[in-house]
Design a protein around this motif. Structure first.
Motif, PDB file in Angstrom:
ATOM      1  N   GLY A  61       0.810  -1.225   0.000  1.00 17.31           N
ATOM      2  CA  GLY A  61       0.000   0.000   0.000  1.00 17.31           C
ATOM      3  C   GLY A  61       0.833   1.260   0.000  1.00 17.31           C
ATOM      4  O   GLY A  61       0.412   2.291  -0.529  1.00 17.31           O
ATOM      5  N   SER A  62       2.002   1.229   0.611  1.00 22.12           N
ATOM      6  CA  SER A  62       2.930   2.365   0.614  1.00 22.12           C
ATOM      7  C   SER A  62       4.332   1.823   0.827  1.00 22.12           C
ATOM      8  O   SER A  62       4.519   0.630   1.124  1.00 22.12           O
ATOM      9  CB  SER A  62       2.575   3.348   1.732  1.00 22.12           C
ATOM     10  OG  SER A  62       2.926   2.813   2.991  1.00 22.12           O
ATOM     11  N   LEU A 103       7.400  -8.630   4.573  1.00 21.76           N
ATOM     12  CA  LEU A 103       8.019  -8.007   3.412  1.00 21.76           C
ATOM     13  C   LEU A 103       7.599  -6.555   3.267  1.00 21.76           C
ATOM     14  O   LEU A 103       6.406  -6.236   3.336  1.00 21.76           O
ATOM     15  CB  LEU A 103       7.637  -8.779   2.147  1.00 21.76           C
ATOM     16  CG  LEU A 103       7.943 -10.288   2.191  1.00 21.76           C
ATOM     17  CD1 LEU A 103       7.266 -10.993   1.019  1.00 21.76           C
ATOM     18  CD2 LEU A 103       9.431 -10.526   2.173  1.00 21.76           C
ATOM     19  N   GLY A 104       8.573  -5.694   3.061  1.00 17.80           N
ATOM     20  CA  GLY A 104       8.329  -4.281   2.790  1.00 17.80           C
ATOM     21  C   GLY A 104       9.370  -3.768   1.817  1.00 17.80           C
ATOM     22  O   GLY A 104      10.466  -4.343   1.693  1.00 17.80           O
ATOM     23  N   VAL A 105       9.060  -2.693   1.113  1.00 16.13           N
ATOM     24  CA  VAL A 105       9.992  -2.143   0.127  1.00 16.13           C
ATOM     25  C   VAL A 105      11.314  -1.814   0.825  1.00 16.13           C
ATOM     26  O   VAL A 105      11.324  -1.072   1.817  1.00 16.13           O
ATOM     27  CB  VAL A 105       9.414  -0.880  -0.533  1.00 16.13           C
ATOM     28  CG1 VAL A 105      10.398  -0.330  -1.564  1.00 16.13           C
ATOM     29  CG2 VAL A 105       8.063  -1.176  -1.182  1.00 16.13           C
ATOM     30  N   CYS A 126       6.690  -6.618  -5.532  1.00 13.61           N
ATOM     31  CA  CYS A 126       7.329  -7.707  -4.811  1.00 13.61           C
ATOM     32  C   CYS A 126       7.055  -9.011  -5.557  1.00 13.61           C
ATOM     33  O   CYS A 126       5.912  -9.319  -5.894  1.00 13.61           O
ATOM     34  CB  CYS A 126       6.801  -7.792  -3.382  1.00 13.61           C
ATOM     35  SG  CYS A 126       7.640  -9.047  -2.377  1.00 13.61           S
ATOM     36  N   ARG A 127       8.119  -9.783  -5.801  1.00 16.42           N
ATOM     37  CA  ARG A 127       8.017 -11.034  -6.564  1.00 16.42           C
ATOM     38  C   ARG A 127       8.652 -12.154  -5.741  1.00 16.42           C
ATOM     39  O   ARG A 127       9.873 -12.260  -5.669  1.00 16.42           O
ATOM     40  CB  ARG A 127       8.733 -10.896  -7.902  1.00 16.42           C
ATOM     41  CG  ARG A 127       8.236  -9.732  -8.761  1.00 16.42           C
ATOM     42  CD  ARG A 127       9.246  -9.407  -9.858  1.00 16.42           C
ATOM     43  NE  ARG A 127       9.500 -10.573 -10.700  1.00 16.42           N
ATOM     44  CZ  ARG A 127      10.670 -10.789 -11.302  1.00 16.42           C
ATOM     45  NH1 ARG A 127      11.674  -9.926 -11.156  1.00 16.42           N
ATOM     46  NH2 ARG A 127      10.841 -11.865 -12.045  1.00 16.42           N
ATOM     47  N   ILE A 128       7.826 -12.961  -5.121  1.00 19.46           N
ATOM     48  CA  ILE A 128       8.320 -14.119  -4.377  1.00 19.46           C
ATOM     49  C   ILE A 128       8.472 -15.243  -5.389  1.00 19.46           C
ATOM     50  O   ILE A 128       7.499 -15.815  -5.871  1.00 19.46           O
ATOM     51  CB  ILE A 128       7.357 -14.510  -3.251  1.00 19.46           C
ATOM     52  CG1 ILE A 128       7.069 -13.318  -2.348  1.00 19.46           C
ATOM     53  CG2 ILE A 128       7.933 -15.668  -2.442  1.00 19.46           C
ATOM     54  CD1 ILE A 128       6.000 -13.588  -1.300  1.00 19.46           C
ATOM     55  N   CYS A 145      -2.028  -4.408   0.453  1.00 13.78           N
ATOM     56  CA  CYS A 145      -1.324  -4.600  -0.804  1.00 13.78           C
ATOM     57  C   CYS A 145      -2.342  -4.870  -1.905  1.00 13.78           C
ATOM     58  O   CYS A 145      -3.526  -5.102  -1.634  1.00 13.78           O
ATOM     59  CB  CYS A 145      -0.313  -5.744  -0.715  1.00 13.78           C
ATOM     60  SG  CYS A 145      -1.039  -7.377  -0.428  1.00 13.78           S
ATOM     61  N   ARG A 146      -1.871  -4.852  -3.134  1.00 13.81           N
ATOM     62  CA  ARG A 146      -2.730  -5.070  -4.298  1.00 13.81           C
ATOM     63  C   ARG A 146      -1.927  -5.797  -5.366  1.00 13.81           C
ATOM     64  O   ARG A 146      -0.680  -5.782  -5.360  1.00 13.81           O
ATOM     65  CB  ARG A 146      -3.231  -3.736  -4.856  1.00 13.81           C
ATOM     66  CG  ARG A 146      -2.112  -2.807  -5.277  1.00 13.81           C
ATOM     67  CD  ARG A 146      -2.595  -1.627  -6.091  1.00 13.81           C
ATOM     68  NE  ARG A 146      -1.531  -0.668  -6.378  1.00 13.81           N
ATOM     69  CZ  ARG A 146      -0.615  -0.808  -7.336  1.00 13.81           C
ATOM     70  NH1 ARG A 146      -0.642  -1.894  -8.112  1.00 13.81           N
ATOM     71  NH2 ARG A 146       0.314   0.104  -7.534  1.00 13.81           N
TER      72      ARG A 146
END
Length: 339
Positions: A61-62, A103-105, A126-128, A145-146
């Motif tokens: 989301g941010s 997980l966060g940026v 984000c790519r797991i 998240c989206r």
């Protein structure tokens, strides 16, 4: 794929989820639907239930938002959490017990200067990413998240069908296989349908690929499994390959489909090998492509993409250097045929 149960993420290189056998409540990620798998040989049926090149994708989301994703695996394996194209410092181990990833940026990616080249994915995607070894299940996603938007992803999707070489069996990590190299070089998004030890040009797989509308270019690596361990005579291979490539190319007449003949392997290179057998396979695929009425179909010779020195010691699977060479040379070929 967008799952109703996990609407805040997208599942890449996944066409179906089914209940996981090794854990409660988890949904196993499958590259091919069970109805298709049921029509494949037994080994391929299991391989397409393993998440080679599959990903769980989302955008927080941010830049300050943490998202929790709970996953498990049938056996111990590694996952790698990429942010856009930026790979992690090290992999994360998961196993049969559900593991929650927070997980966060990353701070420095959040602070990336405007105008910095960030590659084919937005840096906040984000790519797991999952390996080929064993089944993986998604249990839960929590946090704001989206799913990624189309503008945050590559414009072109590249589908690769083939053997364990396509699956990246001897690559040190999945992101060093040739499919990923091609995607990186050309700015594509990769869909990996490699079937280790079991790429037998089966009609059910051909119809599945033909029926999909989510790819813009495809390569078909046909097929050292049939030549090496499958016991198929070159004439049988020719018949199966013709049906396979005509089914795929005919369903997508405006989409490039590139066949790849056998890479160099031990039949070509050892005193005990059968170079004539390998040559017959390559000739058969070249002739199938030449005789095809489909103008979108072409062929490239595996020996033109890989030198024998790029193989591992089994003289069958390319190592990291060989994967890079295939990726670079195949990317040049695809760049020439994709408009």
């Amino acid at each position: 794929m967008k799952s109703p149960a996990y609407s805040s993420v997208s599942l890449h290189n996944v066409t179906e989820t089914v209940p996981a056998e090794w854990t409660e409540e988890g949904e196993r990620l499958c590259r091919v639907p069970a109805a298709v798998g049921a029509e494949l040989n037994e080994t391929a049926r299991e391989r397409v239930r393993c998440p080679t090149g599959s990903e769980i994708r989302f955008v927080p989301g941010s830049d300050d938002t943490d998202v929790e994703v709970t996953v498990s695996a049938a056996e111990e394996t590694h996952v790698r959490v990429f942010w856009g194209v930026f790979q992690p410092w090290e992999p994360t181990e998961i196993g049969p017990e559900p593991e929650t990833l927070t997980l966060g940026v990353p701070d420095r990616l959040a602070d990336l200067s405007p105008g910095t080249r960030a590659g084919r994915f937005d840096r906040r995607v984000c790519r797991i990413r999952f390996e080929r070894r064993t089944g993986v299940a998604l249990h839960d996603v929590s946090g704001a998240c989206r799913p990624p938007r189309e503008s945050e992803l590559p414009d072109t999707r590249y589908l690769a069908y083939g053997t364990s070489i396509t699956e990246g069996a001897a690559a040190s990590a999945l992101h060093t296989d040739y499919v990923t190299h091609v995607a990186r070089r050309l700015g594509y998004d990769a869909l990996n349908l490699g079937c280790s030890g079991s790429a037998y040009c089966e009609e059910a797989m051909a119809e599945h690929v033909a029926g999909r509308d989510d790819w813009d270019v495809a390569t078909l690596g046909l097929s050292v499994n049939m030549a090496n361990t499958g016991g198929f005579a070159p004439e049988t291979f020719r018949e199966r390959a013709e049906t396979f490539v005509d089914t795929v190319a005919g369903a997508h007449p405006d989409t490039p489909v590139v066949c790849v003949t056998l890479f160099p392997y031990h039949d070509d290179l050892t005193a005990a090998g059968d170079a004539e057998h390998a040559a017959a396979y390559r000739t058969a695929l070249r002739e199938v492509a030449a005789a095809s009425p489909h103008e979108n179909l072409s062929v490239v010779d595996g020996p033109d993409l890989l030198d024998p020195t790029g193989l591992t010691a089994d003289l069958l699977h390319p190592g990291d250097a060989g994967m890079a060479t295939i990726g670079d040379r195949l990317a040049e070929r695809l760049d020439a045929v994709v408009e």
